[in-house]
Design a protein around this motif. Structure first.
Motif, PDB file in Angstrom:
ATOM      1  N   LEU A  23       0.836  -1.206   0.000  1.00  0.00           N
ATOM      2  CA  LEU A  23       0.000   0.000   0.000  1.00  0.00           C
ATOM      3  C   LEU A  23       0.874   1.262   0.000  1.00  0.00           C
ATOM      4  CD1 LEU A  23      -2.994   0.847   0.095  1.00  0.00           C
ATOM      5  CD2 LEU A  23      -2.752   1.052   2.582  1.00  0.00           C
ATOM      6  N   LYS A  24       1.926   1.228   0.836  1.00  0.00           N
ATOM      7  CA  LYS A  24       2.828   2.387   0.900  1.00  0.00           C
ATOM      8  C   LYS A  24       3.576   2.555  -0.416  1.00  0.00           C
ATOM      9  CE  LYS A  24       3.701   2.645   5.873  1.00  0.00           C
ATOM     10  NZ  LYS A  24       4.668   2.333   6.946  1.00  0.00           N
ATOM     11  N   ARG A  25       4.013   1.432  -0.970  1.00  0.00           N
ATOM     12  CA  ARG A  25       4.706   1.500  -2.263  1.00  0.00           C
ATOM     13  C   ARG A  25       3.823   2.176  -3.298  1.00  0.00           C
ATOM     14  NH1 ARG A  25       7.551  -4.422  -3.192  1.00  0.00           N
ATOM     15  NH2 ARG A  25       8.021  -4.795  -1.018  1.00  0.00           N
ATOM     16  N   ALA A  26       2.562   1.731  -3.326  1.00  0.00           N
ATOM     17  CA  ALA A  26       1.627   2.283  -4.317  1.00  0.00           C
ATOM     18  C   ALA A  26       1.407   3.773  -4.062  1.00  0.00           C
ATOM     19  CB  ALA A  26       0.311   1.525  -4.256  1.00  0.00           C
ATOM     20  N   ALA A  27       1.270   4.132  -2.783  1.00  0.00           N
ATOM     21  CA  ALA A  27       1.028   5.544  -2.447  1.00  0.00           C
ATOM     22  C   ALA A  27       2.209   6.410  -2.871  1.00  0.00           C
ATOM     23  CB  ALA A  27       0.786   5.673  -0.951  1.00  0.00           C
ATOM     24  N   PHE A  28       3.439   5.935  -2.553  1.00  0.00           N
ATOM     25  CA  PHE A  28       4.632   6.709  -2.936  1.00  0.00           C
ATOM     26  C   PHE A  28       4.792   6.757  -4.458  1.00  0.00           C
ATOM     27  CE2 PHE A  28       6.321   5.907   1.478  1.00  0.00           C
ATOM     28  CZ  PHE A  28       6.355   7.240   1.848  1.00  0.00           C
ATOM     29  N   ALA A  29       4.419   5.668  -5.116  1.00  0.00           N
ATOM     30  CA  ALA A  29       4.530   5.648  -6.582  1.00  0.00           C
ATOM     31  C   ALA A  29       3.583   6.666  -7.209  1.00  0.00           C
ATOM     32  CB  ALA A  29       4.232   4.249  -7.110  1.00  0.00           C
ATOM     33  N   VAL A  30       2.370   6.705  -6.685  1.00  0.00           N
ATOM     34  CA  VAL A  30       1.399   7.689  -7.189  1.00  0.00           C
ATOM     35  C   VAL A  30       1.918   9.106  -6.926  1.00  0.00           C
ATOM     36  CG1 VAL A  30      -0.924   8.630  -6.830  1.00  0.00           C
ATOM     37  CG2 VAL A  30      -0.591   6.164  -7.013  1.00  0.00           C
ATOM     38  N   ALA A  31       2.462   9.293  -5.725  1.00  0.00           N
ATOM     39  CA  ALA A  31       3.007  10.617  -5.383  1.00  0.00           C
ATOM     40  C   ALA A  31       4.138  10.992  -6.338  1.00  0.00           C
ATOM     41  CB  ALA A  31       3.504  10.609  -3.943  1.00  0.00           C
ATOM     42  N   THR A  32       5.005  10.024  -6.642  1.00  0.00           N
ATOM     43  CA  THR A  32       6.138  10.293  -7.532  1.00  0.00           C
ATOM     44  C   THR A  32       5.651  10.724  -8.911  1.00  0.00           C
ATOM     45  OG1 THR A  32       7.474   8.657  -6.373  1.00  0.00           O
ATOM     46  CG2 THR A  32       8.214   9.286  -8.570  1.00  0.00           C
ATOM     47  N   ILE A  33       4.692   9.972  -9.434  1.00  0.00           N
ATOM     48  CA  ILE A  33       4.184  10.291 -10.778  1.00  0.00           C
ATOM     49  C   ILE A  33       3.471  11.649 -10.765  1.00  0.00           C
ATOM     50  CG2 ILE A  33       2.529   9.575 -12.549  1.00  0.00           C
ATOM     51  CD1 ILE A  33       3.243   6.654 -11.699  1.00  0.00           C
ATOM     52  N   THR A  34       2.731  11.925  -9.703  1.00  0.00           N
ATOM     53  CA  THR A  34       2.030  13.212  -9.605  1.00  0.00           C
ATOM     54  C   THR A  34       3.024  14.369  -9.569  1.00  0.00           C
ATOM     55  OG1 THR A  34       0.333  12.077  -8.325  1.00  0.00           O
ATOM     56  CG2 THR A  34       0.289  14.485  -8.291  1.00  0.00           C
ATOM     57  N   VAL A  35       4.050  14.226  -8.727  1.00  0.00           N
ATOM     58  CA  VAL A  35       5.053  15.302  -8.613  1.00  0.00           C
ATOM     59  C   VAL A  35       5.784  15.484  -9.939  1.00  0.00           C
ATOM     60  CG1 VAL A  35       7.203  15.982  -7.483  1.00  0.00           C
ATOM     61  CG2 VAL A  35       5.358  15.019  -6.133  1.00  0.00           C
ATOM     62  N   ALA A  36       6.129  14.366 -10.580  1.00  0.00           N
ATOM     63  CA  ALA A  36       6.838  14.455 -11.864  1.00  0.00           C
ATOM     64  C   ALA A  36       5.983  15.160 -12.907  1.00  0.00           C
ATOM     65  CB  ALA A  36       7.223  13.059 -12.343  1.00  0.00           C
ATOM     66  N   HIS A  37       4.694  14.825 -12.906  1.00  0.00           N
ATOM     67  CA  HIS A  37       3.775  15.459 -13.863  1.00  0.00           C
ATOM     68  C   HIS A  37       3.659  16.956 -13.582  1.00  0.00           C
ATOM     69  CE1 HIS A  37       0.558  15.715 -16.741  1.00  0.00           C
ATOM     70  NE2 HIS A  37      -0.230  16.294 -15.843  1.00  0.00           N
ATOM     71  N   PHE A  38       3.529  17.298 -12.307  1.00  0.00           N
ATOM     72  CA  PHE A  38       3.435  18.701 -11.899  1.00  0.00           C
ATOM     73  C   PHE A  38       4.711  19.450 -12.279  1.00  0.00           C
ATOM     74  CE2 PHE A  38       4.227  21.875  -8.486  1.00  0.00           C
ATOM     75  CZ  PHE A  38       3.182  22.741  -8.764  1.00  0.00           C
ATOM     76  N   ALA A  39       5.840  18.806 -11.999  1.00  0.00           N
ATOM     77  CA  ALA A  39       7.132  19.441 -12.305  1.00  0.00           C
ATOM     78  C   ALA A  39       7.296  19.648 -13.809  1.00  0.00           C
ATOM     79  CB  ALA A  39       8.271  18.580 -11.760  1.00  0.00           C
ATOM     80  N   THR A  40       6.875  18.673 -14.595  1.00  0.00           N
ATOM     81  CA  THR A  40       6.993  18.796 -16.052  1.00  0.00           C
ATOM     82  C   THR A  40       6.187  19.986 -16.568  1.00  0.00           C
ATOM     83  OG1 THR A  40       7.104  16.398 -16.121  1.00  0.00           O
ATOM     84  CG2 THR A  40       6.824  17.514 -18.220  1.00  0.00           C
ATOM     85  N   MET A  41       5.025  20.202 -15.962  1.00  0.00           N
ATOM     86  CA  MET A  41       4.195  21.336 -16.397  1.00  0.00           C
ATOM     87  C   MET A  41       4.820  22.666 -15.976  1.00  0.00           C
ATOM     88  SD  MET A  41       0.240  20.233 -15.998  1.00  0.00           S
ATOM     89  CE  MET A  41       0.281  20.137 -14.237  1.00  0.00           C
ATOM     90  N   GLN A  42       5.585  22.629 -14.882  1.00  0.00           N
ATOM     91  CA  GLN A  42       6.165  23.868 -14.348  1.00  0.00           C
ATOM     92  C   GLN A  42       7.399  24.332 -15.102  1.00  0.00           C
ATOM     93  OE1 GLN A  42       6.797  24.421 -10.198  1.00  0.00           O
ATOM     94  NE2 GLN A  42       4.836  25.483 -10.340  1.00  0.00           N
ATOM     95  N   VAL A  43       8.165  23.400 -15.664  1.00  0.00           N
ATOM     96  CA  VAL A  43       9.461  23.778 -16.222  1.00  0.00           C
ATOM     97  C   VAL A  43       9.280  24.703 -17.418  1.00  0.00           C
ATOM     98  CG1 VAL A  43      10.667  21.729 -15.450  1.00  0.00           C
ATOM     99  CG2 VAL A  43       9.604  21.733 -17.701  1.00  0.00           C
TER     100      VAL A  43
END
Lengths: 415, 229
Positions: A23-43
């Motif tokens: 469950l934690k792995r999945a939560a952190f994975a979702v967080a990673t993808i979300t942050v990466a997506h957010f960061a990509t939009m910001q650059v």
């Protein structure tokens, strides 16, 4: 990757400490993808392609309003730094301003590398043929205050304009050690160098941001990017290109450094746009060959050929070069394998593949004439500044007629 | 928000590092777990040390000048060790720590030494290609998370720090590795490998030499966990 799994540490004192639950792995994975997506939009996006075309930054106000220099040979000498202004001076560079004036920048102090060294500017007024009194732009104390960190000494500086009319100064500073421990700092001026903004440190090197130095003027891309030739000196010595996009408010956006493929000991690159996407690079030789090197780019300075030896010597000293209006390339250099006693001009008719030695500007045994800087003004006159015996910055102004008149034979006789 | 994070990140990282060094020094001298008073006192001393003026600038200012970009794996290592010493909590298990050490040694060696064997590679430049860098960190993080390794969480924090420009540098590499972390990881890893090799050789010797069985007990198996608080 068994070494990463918790099962691989069974038997250790912490073996009971479980790995991340699914469950934690999945939560952190979702967080990673979300942050990466957010960061990509910001650059805002660093450019990763070669500039399509280069252009020159010529002051608009002077482009049409001045008459070209005449056919009569013209040659004049003057001094930029007043006598005794500082005990030693070094490393002058030139830049044109929007109003047609020329700005010179150099550093001076008790000696090279001393704490009292400051960067000075002076402006040349062509109508009056005079240099203004030196203006102190930055010193060790002001750099320390502006950068918010201890500074031992400051040194080389270059000035250049951008397409918005902002004037930029890039200068080196050292916290500890020698010049190989330099970092680059940048200042900008919105009023043609009368006042300057705060210094900002550039992060250009992965190893504690050490050892990036500057000496020469940049090239300009039509997409707004500026390519400033810099170099690295710690452990290995090689040229680099600092690409950045200036913003209209005088800030620097999206800077990135590209290291050039080259053998060791080639530094202080000088760039000469040749047209049709080609750029010539002339390199100081700090190695045993003691020969000026040249490299070429076919994509406006983005990628470079392996440097090759030229037919001119180089005593491990800085040079400068520019492309004349008639297509030839003018070079100013120290004409010896050792010592900086002779400062001389050379001309290339084939884009830097071969050089014809020209008139000697200075020659005196056991004295130093070095670190030249070249500039062609709006009237077609050529300006050279250089370190004169480490005591003063000298300015020589001439036109093409004088250059053509001075024959290599006469120049050779002076050697 | 980025400015606030950037201004806080370095002092927090430096403070954690200094506090950890003080606690470690105390543990080495007293050879016992520090009581709460010692923990608080060393925390206070940490603040004072960082504010101590040296040649016109504070120690913290000097440290930031020398080491402007502490990477997230390095900060993660320090914070995990500090939390362990202060509260006894294990943030990084042995497998996490081992992964971090191996990662730090490899990433640093590749980044800092590649120019010595290749004049054409320009790895640091790739760190400025933002989109590629972001997804490289994300994929690295996901790989570690898939293995259940908390190094993936550290890399998630690196991604967050990169998004909010927590460091002076805009280069993604600086969020992933720094020279100090590289040297620490390489040294610890080398030390562990040597010790493991030494223990293994000793075990073989003692296996064939019954007379040395008694003395071999001092060569205890290396525990990859952090030292006890």
């Amino acid at each position: 990757m068994p070494f990463l799994r918790a099962s691989s540490v069974q038997g250790s004192p912490d073996a009971g400490d479980r790995s991340l639950t699914p469950l934690k792995r999945a939560a952190f994975a979702v967080a990673t993808i979300t942050v990466a997506h957010f960061a990509t939009m910001q650059v805002t996006g660093g450019e990763s392609s070669a500039p399509e075309q280069l252009r020159s930054i010529t002051p608009a106000s002077t482009r049409l309003s001045v008459r070209p220099s005449g056919d009569a040979p013209y040659h004049q000498e003057s001094w930029i730094s007043p006598p005794g202004h500082t005990r030693t001076v070094h490393c002058s560079t030139l830049s044109t301003l929007a109003n047609g004036e020329i700005l010179a920048v150099w550093y001076g102090g008790e000696r090279e590398g001393s704490r009292d060294v400051a960067v000075y500017t002076s402006r040349w007024s062509d109508p009056t043929k005079t240099w203004s009194p030196p203006a102190r732009v930055v010193d060790q104390a002001s750099a320390e205050r502006e950068l918010g960190r201890p500074i031992k000494k400051i040194g080389n500086a270059v000035v250049f304009p951008d397409q918005y009319g902002t004037l930029w100064m890039v200068y080196v500073s050292v916290m500890v050690g020698g010049w190989s421990g330099c970092t680059l700092n940048v200042k900008s001026s919105m009023d043609q160098g009368l006042t300057w903004g705060e210094s900002e440190r550039l992060n250009l090197n992965p190893f504690l941001n050490l050892s990036t130095l500057v000496r020469s003027k940049p090239i300009y891309a039509t997409d707004g990017r500026i390519g400033l030739p810099v170099y690295h000196e710690m452990a290995l010595k090689y040229p680099q290109m600092l690409w950045f996009t200036p913003a209209a408010d005088g800030t620097m956006r999206n800077y990135q450094l590209r290291s050039l493929p080259t053998q060791n000991d080639l530094i202080q690159p000088v760039l000469v746009p040749l047209g049709q996407d080609r750029v010539l690079m002339v390199l100081r030789d700090g190695g045993p060959d003691r020969v000026l090197h040249t490299a070429y780019s076919g994509d406006n300075g983005w990628t470079w050929s392996e440097p090759g030896q030229s037919n001119l010597p180089n005593p491990d000293a800085a040079v400068d070069a520019l492309r004349l209006r008639d297509g030839r390339v003018l070079l100013v250099y120290n004409d010896a394998e050792h010592g900086r006693e002779t400062l001389r001009l050379a001309i290339s008719n084939d884009d830097g593949h071969s050089w014809n030695p020209g008139p000697v500007l200075e020659h005196e045994a056991l004295k130093e004439f070095s670190y030249p800087s070249l500039l062609e003004d709006a009237t077609g006159k050529i300006h050279v500044t250089y370190t004169w015996k480490r005591q003063r910055i000298k300015h020589v102004e001439f036109n093409l007629a004088w250059l053509n008149q001075a024959t290599p034979v006469q120049a050779l006789a002076l050697r | 928000m980025s400015d606030v994070i950037a201004s806080l990140f370095h002092p927090v990282a430096l403070g954690a590092c200094t506090w950890l060094i003080l606690l470690w020094t105390h543990a080495r001298i007293s050879r016992k777990t520090p009581p709460l008073a010692v923990k608080l006192t060393t925390g206070l001393v940490t603040g004072l040390i960082l504010l101590l003026p040296v040649q016109g600038a504070s120690v913290g200012c000097w440290a930031q000048g020398f080491h402007p970009n502490p990477s997230l794996p390095g900060v993660g290592l320090i914070v995990a060790a500090l939390v362990h010493r202060l509260f006894g909590l294990v943030l990084l298990r042995p497998a996490d720590l081992r992964a971090l050490l191996i990662y730090g040694a490899i990433a640093g060696s590749v980044l800092y030494l590649h120019t010595f064997w290749s004049s054409t590679a320009d790895l640091y430049y790739l760190g400025w290609l933002d989109t590629a860098a972001i997804w490289t960190i994300a994929v690295l993080s996901l790989s570690f998370l898939a293995a259940g390794n908390r190094m993936g969480v550290i890399l998630l924090f690196a991604l967050l720090a990169f998004t909010f420009s927590a460091l002076e540098s805009d280069n993604a590499w600086d969020y992933l590795i720094d020279p100090i972390t590289w040297m620490v990881c390489t040294s610890l890893l080398t030390f562990r490998l040597l010790r493991t090799g030494w223990v293994a050789r000793s075990s073989i010797r003692t296996f064939f030499s019954p007379a040395r069985v008694e003395t071999s007990s001092r060569f205890r198996p290396v525990s990859p966990s952090l030292p006890p608080p």
